[in-house]
Design a protein around this motif. Structure first.
Motif, mmCIF file in Angstrom:
data_model
loop_
_atom_site.group_PDB
_atom_site.id
_atom_site.type_symbol
_atom_site.label_atom_id
_atom_site.label_comp_id
_atom_site.label_asym_id
_atom_site.label_seq_id
_atom_site.Cartn_x
_atom_site.Cartn_y
_atom_site.Cartn_z
ATOM 1 N N ASP A 114 0.801 -1.156 0.132
ATOM 2 C CA ASP A 114 0.096 -0.051 0.111
ATOM 3 C C ASP A 114 0.817 1.144 0.088
ATOM 4 O OD1 ASP A 114 -1.940 1.842 0.525
ATOM 5 O OD2 ASP A 114 -2.850 0.968 2.153
ATOM 6 N N LEU A 115 0.698 2.079 -1.160
ATOM 7 C CA LEU A 115 1.687 3.412 -1.238
ATOM 8 C C LEU A 115 0.641 4.303 -0.960
ATOM 9 C CD1 LEU A 115 3.731 2.283 -4.377
ATOM 10 C CD2 LEU A 115 4.473 2.106 -1.887
ATOM 11 N N SER A 116 -0.407 4.270 -0.404
ATOM 12 C CA SER A 116 -1.437 5.132 -0.450
ATOM 13 C C SER A 116 -0.965 6.744 0.400
ATOM 14 C CB SER A 116 -2.737 5.119 -0.026
ATOM 15 O OG SER A 116 -3.198 3.788 -0.745
ATOM 16 N N HIS A 117 -0.137 6.222 1.334
ATOM 17 C CA HIS A 117 0.247 7.515 2.291
ATOM 18 C C HIS A 117 1.857 7.800 1.877
ATOM 19 C CE1 HIS A 117 -3.085 7.328 5.347
ATOM 20 N NE2 HIS A 117 -3.260 6.122 4.658
ATOM 21 N N ALA A 118 2.384 7.145 0.669
ATOM 22 C CA ALA A 118 3.527 7.094 0.513
ATOM 23 C C ALA A 118 4.049 8.121 -0.872
ATOM 24 C CB ALA A 118 4.782 5.965 0.437
ATOM 25 N N ARG A 119 2.864 8.194 -1.427
ATOM 26 C CA ARG A 119 3.138 9.145 -2.666
ATOM 27 C C ARG A 119 1.927 10.192 -2.949
ATOM 28 N NH1 ARG A 119 6.641 5.935 -2.633
ATOM 29 N NH2 ARG A 119 7.574 4.501 -4.061
ATOM 30 N N ILE A 120 2.289 11.292 -3.594
ATOM 31 C CA ILE A 120 1.249 12.301 -3.863
ATOM 32 C C ILE A 120 1.231 12.070 -5.624
ATOM 33 C CG2 ILE A 120 1.883 13.569 -2.055
ATOM 34 C CD1 ILE A 120 2.964 15.955 -4.287
ATOM 35 N N ALA A 121 0.175 12.653 -5.981
ATOM 36 C CA ALA A 121 -0.234 12.542 -7.390
ATOM 37 C C ALA A 121 -0.340 13.997 -7.983
ATOM 38 C CB ALA A 121 -1.227 11.693 -7.942
ATOM 39 N N ILE A 122 0.510 14.589 -8.890
ATOM 40 C CA ILE A 122 0.441 15.815 -9.642
ATOM 41 C C ILE A 122 0.013 15.642 -11.162
ATOM 42 C CG2 ILE A 122 1.692 17.953 -10.213
ATOM 43 C CD1 ILE A 122 3.363 17.309 -7.558
ATOM 44 N N ARG A 123 -0.848 16.319 -11.629
ATOM 45 C CA ARG A 123 -1.328 16.132 -12.894
ATOM 46 C C ARG A 123 -0.803 17.706 -13.729
ATOM 47 N NH1 ARG A 123 -7.163 14.539 -14.635
ATOM 48 N NH2 ARG A 123 -6.071 12.532 -14.137
ATOM 49 N N VAL A 124 -0.243 17.402 -14.756
ATOM 50 C CA VAL A 124 0.388 18.463 -15.592
ATOM 51 C C VAL A 124 -0.202 18.524 -16.834
ATOM 52 C CG1 VAL A 124 2.483 19.825 -16.179
ATOM 53 C CG2 VAL A 124 2.644 18.370 -14.507
#
Length: 209
Positions: A114-124
């Motif tokens: 589970d990487l839900s708390h380990a990553r953020i997502a950025i849309r460009v």
């Protein structure tokens, strides 16, 4: 009791407020913002179980999942990104995705992280998106070499990123989703703002992209 999802404080809080930075034109060349992640799960299969695990993921997300690499698909219950042979990254609005997959994929078939708390997502997105990202990415982002829905793992100034080119039909323009380690999110954000300053940029409100 109803399902609840504990709010996660963004590492970009106080830095990702909506704003426009213009350079030499009346329109910014790119727009970017933080996407809200609910579940982000990495699944790795053993060499002889890749096809079986792909079938499990397909059934869970409602889409075809190939056991290969470099592609991505969207299903009615989430998206799957093939990041290596027998290894996938899954994004879903279901907060229980990791637990559900762990119940189906035990140690005999592979591993679920589970990487839900380990990553953020950025849309460009925007007409200068590839130009801006190529200031730090050593990848050929021309559509002929890196077409829509393709996935790659790379680095920007030694910050590891997973990127996925989106279909223009989804955004109305060229665009990428980038998954960045949470601990390096602010460093990456500062780099992105500096890289986009030459063409102008718009920061979208958090969670609006």
């Amino acid at each position: 009791m109803p399902d609840t999802v504990s709010p996660i404080v963004s590492p970009l809080r106080g830095h990702n407020e909506s704003r426009i930075h213009l350079h030499a034109s009346d329109e910014p060349g790119v727009a970017f913002g933080e996407r809200r992640l609910v579940s982000l799960v990495q699944v790795a299969a053993w060499p002889d179980t890749a096809a079986q695990v792909a079938d499990i993921l397909a059934a869970r997300l409602g889409c075809t999942v190939a056991p290969g690499r470099d592609g991505s698909l969207d299903g009615p219950r989430g998206a799957v990104l093939a990041i290596a042979p027998g290894r996938w990254l899954l994004e879903s609005p279901d907060p229980h995705l990791a637990d559900q997959l762990a119940d189906r994929i035990g140690p005999a078939l592979g591993a679920v992280t589970d990487l839900s708390h380990a990553r953020i997502a950025i849309r460009v997105s925007g007409p200068r998106t590839a130009w801006v990202l190529n200031k730090g990415l050593a990848l050929d982002l021309h559509p002929a070499a890196f077409p829509p829905m393709q996935v790659a793992q790379s680095a920007v100034h030694e910050i590891g990123v997973t990127l996925r080119r989106l279909s223009p039909d989804m955004l109305g323009a060229d665009g990428f989703d980038l998954y960045v380690p949470r601990g390096f999110a602010l460093s990456f954000w500062h780099w992105l703002c500096e890289a986009a300053a030459d063409c102008g940029y718009r920061v979208e409100p958090p969670g609006s992209v």
